[in-house]
Scaffold this motif. Sequence first.
Motif, short mmCIF file in Angstrom:
data_model
loop_
_atom_site.label_atom_id
_atom_site.label_comp_id
_atom_site.label_asym_id
_atom_site.label_seq_id
_atom_site.Cartn_x
_atom_site.Cartn_y
_atom_site.Cartn_z
N ASP A 15 0.70 -1.62 -0.24
CA ASP A 15 -0.15 0.05 0.02
C ASP A 15 0.87 1.05 0.01
N ARG A 34 -6.29 2.44 -4.04
CA ARG A 34 -6.89 2.03 -3.05
C ARG A 34 -8.54 2.56 -3.28
N TYR A 77 -7.50 7.88 3.17
CA TYR A 77 -8.85 6.87 3.06
C TYR A 77 -9.15 7.41 4.32
N TRP A 114 -6.63 -1.98 -2.53
CA TRP A 114 -6.65 -1.88 -0.81
C TRP A 114 -7.74 -1.50 -0.75
#
Length: 171
Positions: A15, A34, A77, A114
């Motif tokens: 990641d 992601r 995120y 991810w």
Amino acid sequence: MSAADEILDVVDERDVVVGQARRGDVYARGLRHRCTFIQVRDARGHLFVHRRTSTKLVFPSMYDMFVGGVVGAGESYDHGALREAEEELGVSGLPRPTFLFKFLYEDGAGKSWWSAVYEVLCELPVDPQVEEVAWHGFLPEAEVGRRLAEWEWVPDGLAAYSRLRALRERG
């Protein structure tokens, strides 16, 4: 700008960002990127479930028990989770989703991304984007369980849901 032109970070198996590419190229070339998955519950504890529109780039017309999507280039995120949840639910002022865990989803055809899984309580009236959501409802968890065998679900959402249920069962 179309969704296919959005710039995403390309990441490695740990990641770590290794480059950037247009979303359309990321999908076409199977580049690792992601995503966020946010499980939304209402005040009764019911899960937000929806059917994706037929025009979605990935998994069109399938059901999902998460809202979410790709994380933009340079975006965290956490920021992506809140942005995607508010966009898909059609709300403003949602509490910041709570991070639960992250995993590398692999589709079995050489593509992977991810996946950061979150949860949030939504007590606001929802008005989902018509470009994203063809149908929606807040369903009791038992009904979601019954529908798992009846409806065609997005495979990465099923993987996240399975992991989340296992996590909760372990306590």
